[in-house]
Design an enzyme around this catalytic site. Structure first.
Site, PDB file in Angstrom:
ATOM      1  N   VAL A 199       0.873  -1.183   0.000  1.00 49.57           N
ATOM      2  CA  VAL A 199       0.000   0.000   0.000  1.00 49.57           C
ATOM      3  C   VAL A 199       0.909   1.231   0.000  1.00 49.57           C
ATOM      4  O   VAL A 199       1.789   1.329   0.840  1.00 49.57           O
ATOM      5  CB  VAL A 199      -0.865   0.046   1.288  1.00 49.57           C
ATOM      6  CG1 VAL A 199      -1.752   1.292   1.304  1.00 49.57           C
ATOM      7  CG2 VAL A 199      -1.703  -1.212   1.448  1.00 49.57           C
ATOM      8  N   HIS A 200       0.747   2.112  -0.965  1.00 50.87           N
ATOM      9  CA  HIS A 200       1.516   3.355  -0.894  1.00 50.87           C
ATOM     10  C   HIS A 200       0.830   4.525  -1.591  1.00 50.87           C
ATOM     11  O   HIS A 200       1.295   5.648  -1.528  1.00 50.87           O
ATOM     12  CB  HIS A 200       2.923   3.186  -1.490  1.00 50.87           C
ATOM     13  CG  HIS A 200       2.929   3.098  -2.994  1.00 50.87           C
ATOM     14  ND1 HIS A 200       2.710   1.924  -3.664  1.00 50.87           N
ATOM     15  CD2 HIS A 200       3.110   4.041  -3.957  1.00 50.87           C
ATOM     16  CE1 HIS A 200       2.762   2.145  -4.965  1.00 50.87           C
ATOM     17  NE2 HIS A 200       3.000   3.428  -5.167  1.00 50.87           N
ATOM     18  N   ARG A 201      -0.272   4.255  -2.253  1.00 51.35           N
ATOM     19  CA  ARG A 201      -0.948   5.281  -3.037  1.00 51.35           C
ATOM     20  C   ARG A 201      -1.395   6.427  -2.125  1.00 51.35           C
ATOM     21  O   ARG A 201      -1.883   6.184  -1.010  1.00 51.35           O
ATOM     22  CB  ARG A 201      -2.154   4.611  -3.691  1.00 51.35           C
ATOM     23  CG  ARG A 201      -2.633   5.122  -4.986  1.00 51.35           C
ATOM     24  CD  ARG A 201      -1.645   5.324  -6.038  1.00 51.35           C
ATOM     25  NE  ARG A 201      -1.068   4.150  -6.612  1.00 51.35           N
ATOM     26  CZ  ARG A 201       0.053   4.162  -7.363  1.00 51.35           C
ATOM     27  NH1 ARG A 201       0.692   5.285  -7.598  1.00 51.35           N
ATOM     28  NH2 ARG A 201       0.541   3.058  -7.866  1.00 51.35           N
ATOM     29  N   ASP A 274      -2.178  -1.568  -4.018  1.00 51.68           N
ATOM     30  CA  ASP A 274      -2.622  -0.397  -4.774  1.00 51.68           C
ATOM     31  C   ASP A 274      -1.543   0.048  -5.755  1.00 51.68           C
ATOM     32  O   ASP A 274      -1.624   1.123  -6.344  1.00 51.68           O
ATOM     33  CB  ASP A 274      -3.043   0.750  -3.846  1.00 51.68           C
ATOM     34  CG  ASP A 274      -1.928   1.231  -2.934  1.00 51.68           C
ATOM     35  OD1 ASP A 274      -0.766   0.815  -3.123  1.00 51.68           O
ATOM     36  OD2 ASP A 274      -2.218   2.036  -2.022  1.00 51.68           O
TER      37      ASP A 274
END
Ligand code: UD1
Ligand code: UDP
Length: 358
Positions: A199-201, A274
């Site tokens: 997850v990094h969006r 993501d």
């Protein structure tokens, strides 16, 4: 041919590795690293592992607001492009490093070539959507991973200079994959059965509710979740006081090197992500993907039944991960792993040593 390549963020090192290798023998490549990613596990490990040439220029720009980061990159890139007078500037993907290179090249004499052109999420709230649209509309040569992206460009009136090359990330993946079979990796052991999450969006990290909902979903799964967390996400977990919850819900680990990551994707029962690149890697490695977004640029993977868009709703994430098994037969979507050869051949034909296409 004299090529100036602009890279700066993790996925660009993976993409550039394939093309750089093809340029090595017969062409000059000047590699510029903007410094957008600077932690060793987001940058140096990839140069070591993927045998990327040491950057000729390290701009050291680092983290900042979008405007400052992009502007500082542009100031440095303009000077370097002027000094080096390349035949072509090559940019990759959709980061701020991409658009900085594109805007500089578009207003200078070299041709501008965009690798991974024609991708759209149609979600203008994503900084990447802005970056990729601007870059495409400034480019002389546009290399798309598949036909869908080519059609998208056509719908936007871009018909000149478009070439369906296939996906360079597939080239890198195939090359590294065979070396991995016998490799023992250091670092934390993973269970036999697991879900792999990234997850990094911005949308998922800049909003507490979304990150919390994703963690709640992971906590409800009976299968352990291995979670190599981007530093942006770790910072968000700390800011929201969610670090303990993340550690309870997942095997929270640092980002891992590319080979290790690919091995984790291949061994997972499902990938929840993501990321853009990871959606494709899951597809290439026969692992079903659950995408923690409402939109994707990689629509073909969804149409093929290998990728499910779930956003950041806890129940939907849990249901999709539980259901993610036995995807249908797999079509070839993004070429056959020879995109970099095709790109370099096309550049030779279109740019050669003759300089500008502008
Ligand atoms: C960037 C790209 C995104 C891409 C991602 C790949 C833009 C707008 N975003 O997102 O498209 O998917 O890279 O991973 O270009 N940080 C560190 N160490 C680093 C780099 C970043 O700690 O080496 C932290 C900093 O707190 C920084 C934050 O991560 O503020 C965000 O970094 P940034 O490069 O702006 O965006 P990414 O989220 O990495
Ligand atoms: N990746 C990696 N280690 C990790 C997480 C990702 O090597 O811990 C690699 C992954 O294999 C892919 C690339 O990083 O090639 C994707 O980068 P990211 O998800 O950061 O960016 P995006 O593709 O979303 O732009």
């Amino acid at each position: 041919m004299n090529v100036l390549s602009v890279v700066g963020a993790r996925p660009q090192f993976v993409k550039a590795a394939a093309v750089s290798q093809q340029l090595q023998d017969d062409h000059e490549e000047v590699m510029v690293h903007t410094g957008q990613h600077y932690d060793p596990e987001l940058s140096a490990v990839f140069f070591d592992e993927l045998a990327l040439p040491e950057p000729d220029f390290q701009l050291g720009i680092g983290s900042a607001s979008h405007a400052r980061q992009t502007a500082e990159m542009m100031i440095e890139l303009e000077r370097i492009v002027d000094d080096e007078s390349p035949d072509v500037v090559l940019v990759y993907g959709d980061t701020n490093s991409t658009v900085a290179g594109a805007l500089v090249a578009a207003k200078s004499s070299p041709a501008l070539a965009h690798v991974e052109a024609g991708l759209r999420s149609h979600d203008w709230s994503m900084p990447e959507e802005v970056n990729r649209r601007i870059t495409d509309h400034c480019s002389d040569l546009l290399f798309t991973p598949g036909d869908h992206a080519k059609d998208t460009l056509e719908q936007e009136g871009i018909t000149e200079g478009v070439f369906v090359s296939g996906d360079v990330m597939y080239d890198t993946l195939l090359q590294i994959r065979d070396q991995l079979r016998a490799t023992e990796f250091d670092g934390p052991a993973v269970p036999d059965e697991y879900v792999l999450a990234t997850v990094h969006r911005a949308k998922n990290t800049d909003t507490r509710d979304r990150l919390e909902a994703i963690l709640d979903a992971f906590a409800q799964l009976s299968v352990p979740v291995v979670f190599p967390a981007h530093p942006r996400t770790v910072a968000a977990l700390d800011e929201y006081g969610l670090r303990e919850r993340a550690m309870a819900a997942t095997r929270l680990i640092d980002p891992v090197n590319y080979g290790r990551f690919i091995t984790l994707v291949e061994g997972a029962t499902c990938v929840a992500t993501d990321s853009g690149g990871v959606q494709k890697e899951a597809f290439y490695l026969d692992t079903p993907c659950v995408t923690l977004r409402e939109t994707t640029e990689w629509v073909e993977t969804v149409d093929a039944g290998w990728n499910t868009l779930v956003g950041a709703e806890t129940e939907q994430i849990v249901d999709a991960i539980r259901a993610a098994a036995d995807p249908p037969a797999k079509p070839d979507l993004y070429g056959s792993g020879n995109a970099a050869v095709r790109i370099v051949r096309h550049l030779e034909q279109q740019v050669g040593d003759s300089g500008s296409q502008n």
